[in-house]
Scaffold this motif. Structure first.
Motif, PDB file in Angstrom:
ATOM      1  N   LEU A 133      15.614  62.991  12.201  1.00 23.77           N
ATOM      2  CA  LEU A 133      16.104  61.867  13.007  1.00 23.77           C
ATOM      3  C   LEU A 133      17.068  60.996  12.206  1.00 23.77           C
ATOM      4  N   PHE A 134      16.759  60.784  10.920  1.00 22.99           N
ATOM      5  CA  PHE A 134      17.667  59.990  10.093  1.00 22.99           C
ATOM      6  C   PHE A 134      19.012  60.705   9.934  1.00 22.99           C
ATOM      7  N   LEU A 135      18.979  62.005   9.727  1.00 19.66           N
ATOM      8  CA  LEU A 135      20.219  62.762   9.565  1.00 19.66           C
ATOM      9  C   LEU A 135      21.049  62.709  10.842  1.00 19.66           C
ATOM     10  N   ILE A 136      20.395  62.843  11.991  1.00 17.28           N
ATOM     11  CA  ILE A 136      21.111  62.732  13.266  1.00 17.28           C
ATOM     12  C   ILE A 136      21.723  61.345  13.405  1.00 17.28           C
ATOM     13  N   PHE A 137      20.978  60.322  13.009  1.00 21.31           N
ATOM     14  CA  PHE A 137      21.479  58.945  13.065  1.00 21.31           C
ATOM     15  C   PHE A 137      22.782  58.789  12.282  1.00 21.31           C
ATOM     16  N   THR A 138      22.852  59.397  11.097  1.00 19.58           N
ATOM     17  CA  THR A 138      24.060  59.244  10.267  1.00 19.58           C
ATOM     18  C   THR A 138      25.282  59.874  10.921  1.00 19.58           C
ATOM     19  N   TYR A 139      25.057  60.863  11.796  1.00 21.10           N
ATOM     20  CA  TYR A 139      26.191  61.543  12.437  1.00 21.10           C
ATOM     21  C   TYR A 139      26.582  60.953  13.790  1.00 21.10           C
ATOM     22  N   VAL A 140      25.616  60.409  14.540  1.00 18.86           N
ATOM     23  CA  VAL A 140      25.917  60.010  15.923  1.00 18.86           C
ATOM     24  C   VAL A 140      26.013  58.494  16.110  1.00 18.86           C
ATOM     25  N   TYR A 141      25.502  57.698  15.172  1.00 20.54           N
ATOM     26  CA  TYR A 141      25.536  56.245  15.355  1.00 20.54           C
ATOM     27  C   TYR A 141      26.987  55.753  15.327  1.00 20.54           C
ATOM     28  N   PRO A 142      27.359  54.856  16.249  1.00 21.89           N
ATOM     29  CA  PRO A 142      28.746  54.356  16.299  1.00 21.89           C
ATOM     30  C   PRO A 142      29.008  53.299  15.219  1.00 21.89           C
ATOM     31  N   PHE A 143      29.161  53.735  13.991  1.00 21.99           N
ATOM     32  CA  PHE A 143      29.441  52.808  12.901  1.00 21.99           C
ATOM     33  C   PHE A 143      30.809  52.163  13.106  1.00 21.99           C
ATOM     34  N   PRO A 144      30.974  50.894  12.690  1.00 20.68           N
ATOM     35  CA  PRO A 144      32.268  50.231  12.827  1.00 20.68           C
ATOM     36  C   PRO A 144      33.320  50.877  11.931  1.00 20.68           C
ATOM     37  N   ALA A 145      34.563  50.666  12.281  1.00 24.06           N
ATOM     38  CA  ALA A 145      35.658  51.298  11.547  1.00 24.06           C
ATOM     39  C   ALA A 145      35.748  50.817  10.104  1.00 24.06           C
ATOM     40  N   ASP A 146      35.254  49.601   9.843  1.00 25.03           N
ATOM     41  CA  ASP A 146      35.375  49.047   8.490  1.00 25.03           C
ATOM     42  C   ASP A 146      34.186  49.398   7.590  1.00 25.03           C
ATOM     43  N   ILE A 147      33.332  50.333   8.016  1.00 26.16           N
ATOM     44  CA  ILE A 147      32.191  50.698   7.189  1.00 26.16           C
ATOM     45  C   ILE A 147      32.674  51.298   5.871  1.00 26.16           C
ATOM     46  N   ASP A 148      31.962  51.024   4.810  1.00 20.98           N
ATOM     47  CA  ASP A 148      32.265  51.610   3.508  1.00 20.98           C
ATOM     48  C   ASP A 148      31.940  53.101   3.580  1.00 20.98           C
ATOM     49  N   MET A 149      32.983  53.936   3.566  1.00 18.28           N
ATOM     50  CA  MET A 149      32.782  55.377   3.753  1.00 18.28           C
ATOM     51  C   MET A 149      31.985  56.003   2.615  1.00 18.28           C
ATOM     52  N   ALA A 150      32.095  55.426   1.419  1.00 21.17           N
ATOM     53  CA  ALA A 150      31.320  55.958   0.293  1.00 21.17           C
ATOM     54  C   ALA A 150      29.828  55.789   0.553  1.00 21.17           C
ATOM     55  N   ASN A 151      29.452  54.635   1.112  1.00 20.40           N
ATOM     56  CA  ASN A 151      28.046  54.397   1.437  1.00 20.40           C
ATOM     57  C   ASN A 151      27.571  55.307   2.565  1.00 20.40           C
ATOM     58  N   LEU A 152      28.423  55.514   3.566  1.00 21.20           N
ATOM     59  CA  LEU A 152      28.054  56.392   4.667  1.00 21.20           C
ATOM     60  C   LEU A 152      27.892  57.829   4.186  1.00 21.20           C
ATOM     61  N   GLN A 153      28.817  58.293   3.366  1.00 19.51           N
ATOM     62  CA  GLN A 153      28.726  59.654   2.842  1.00 19.51           C
ATOM     63  C   GLN A 153      27.494  59.819   1.965  1.00 19.51           C
ATOM     64  N   SER A 154      27.166  58.763   1.214  1.00 22.18           N
ATOM     65  CA  SER A 154      25.957  58.796   0.395  1.00 22.18           C
ATOM     66  C   SER A 154      24.709  58.915   1.278  1.00 22.18           C
ATOM     67  N   GLY A 155      24.703  58.170   2.398  1.00 25.77           N
ATOM     68  CA  GLY A 155      23.588  58.239   3.336  1.00 25.77           C
ATOM     69  C   GLY A 155      23.446  59.623   3.948  1.00 25.77           C
ATOM     70  N   ILE A 156      24.579  60.229   4.319  1.00 23.63           N
ATOM     71  CA  ILE A 156      24.565  61.577   4.901  1.00 23.63           C
ATOM     72  C   ILE A 156      24.048  62.586   3.877  1.00 23.63           C
ATOM     73  N   SER A 157      24.547  62.473   2.633  1.00 21.37           N
ATOM     74  CA  SER A 157      24.103  63.368   1.564  1.00 21.37           C
ATOM     75  C   SER A 157      22.601  63.231   1.317  1.00 21.37           C
ATOM     76  N   ASN A 158      22.127  61.990   1.280  1.00 20.29           N
ATOM     77  CA  ASN A 158      20.692  61.759   1.090  1.00 20.29           C
ATOM     78  C   ASN A 158      19.877  62.303   2.260  1.00 20.29           C
ATOM     79  N   GLY A 159      20.439  62.196   3.460  1.00 21.01           N
ATOM     80  CA  GLY A 159      19.755  62.719   4.636  1.00 21.01           C
ATOM     81  C   GLY A 159      19.534  64.220   4.546  1.00 21.01           C
ATOM     82  N   TRP A 160      20.565  64.948   4.134  1.00 19.71           N
ATOM     83  CA  TRP A 160      20.419  66.398   3.969  1.00 19.71           C
ATOM     84  C   TRP A 160      19.387  66.731   2.893  1.00 19.71           C
TER      85      TRP A 160
END
Length: 312
Positions: free
Chosen positions: A186-213
């Motif tokens: 569910l957390f991994l799905i959240f990282t892919y489908v949640y409508p994050f704002p355009a100004d999100i720090d992409m490094a943090n998002l990518q880190s979250g996705i990597s941690n999810g996997w």
């Protein structure tokens, strides 16, 4: 921020050094080392308890970081100064505190398991000291720390009766681990489908996705390892103290070799860093929780061989 400014005025070079050492007790490496030692040498069920609390805490922590996206204190207030040596490890969003979460899960779980009062006191002092160090160093606000303490405490007390119930009904452990796999998914799905704002720090998002996997792979690995142990392995943790030391040292060397050695080959094979990370962490956990424990009877036998040799 008033509390952080008050702590800033308290700083001295000697106290900075002490707090930097204390804060390391909340690192993921310490949590994994403690969990492995408990799992291999003290109590299999206790190891599952630590790992369950730790993994669920990590999932909740990563989810809240990406959901709220609160910057670090020195970003919120550019006038605020942190202990500079702590900056390198203070990556990602501020809320909630990952170090505090790890400390609460690690030392809180040990305090809940043990019947020795002095061990409980030491564990509580350690987890509170780590929490305080995060604010002293200026890398987290009191709100970051308090929420992590609450989450960690809730998990410690909520998971404990579930683990205890597996003593009479071992298959419940499989269902508990299956629930962890579901939470990771569910957390991994959240990282892919949640409508994050355009100004999100992409490094943090990518880190979250990597941690999810990685969490997905690790929890699946725990489920597979638990099933293998219940059906075929049935390992025991007992051994002479020097056998335990040898077991841990050799196991950790092999574990680190597998973890580092598989990284690039799996990325090349899978063509997807996330999937490669999930497979790698899954294999590492299966080795740690199923394959390496198959050697434990040999470490346990060292004691009896030593005694028989002395008798001769």
């Amino acid at each position: 921020m008033e509390v952080l400014y008050w702590l800033q005025d308290m700083r001295t070079p000697a106290l900075d050094t002490v707090m930097e050492l204390i804060t390391r007790m909340g690192e993921e490496t310490v949590f994994m080392l403690v969990a492995i030692i408990v799992f291999w040498c003290i109590s299999k069920r206790g190891g599952y308890y630590l790992l369950t609390v730790g993994f669920l805490g990590t999932i909740a922590n990563q989810f809240l970081k990406l959901l709220f996206r609160i910057p670090r204190p020195w970003v919120l207030d550019p006038q605020f100064e942190i202990v500079e040596s702590a900056r390198e490890a203070a990556t990602g969003y501020s809320f909630p505190s990952g170090h505090t979460q790890n400390a609460a899960g690690t030392f809180g779980s040990i305090a809940r398991m043990t019947k020795k009062r002095w061990v409980r006191v030491c564990c509580i002092v350690l987890l509170l000291s780590v929490s305080f160090s995060r604010m002293y160093l200026g890398v987290h606000t009191p709100w970051d720390v308090c929420v992590s303490l609450i989450m960690g405490t809730v998990l410690v007390f909520a998971v404990y009766p579930l683990i205890r119930s597996t003593e009479q009904q071992p298959r419940r452990m499989l269902w508990l681990l299956a629930g962890m796999v579901a939470c990771s998914g569910l957390f991994l799905i959240f990282t892919y489908v949640y409508p994050f704002p355009a100004d999100i720090d992409m490094a943090n998002l990518q880190s979250g996705i990597s941690n999810g996997w990685k969490l997905m792979g690790a929890t699946v690995g725990m489920l597979v390892a638990c099933w293998l142990d219940q059906k075929y392995i049935h390992f025991e943790t007992k051994a002479a103290w020097w056998g335990q030391v040898l077991k841990v040292l050799l196991g950790l060397i092999l574990l680190l070799a597998i973890k580092s050695g598989l990284k690039q080959p799996l990325i090349a094979l899978c063509g997807h860093e996330g999937i490669a990370g999930a497979i790698r962490y899954g294999l590492v956990v299966v080795f740690a929780a199923a394959l390496w424990p198959m050697t434990f009877p040999y470490f346990a036998a060292l004691k009896s061989k030593s005694k028989s040799g002395t008798a001769d």
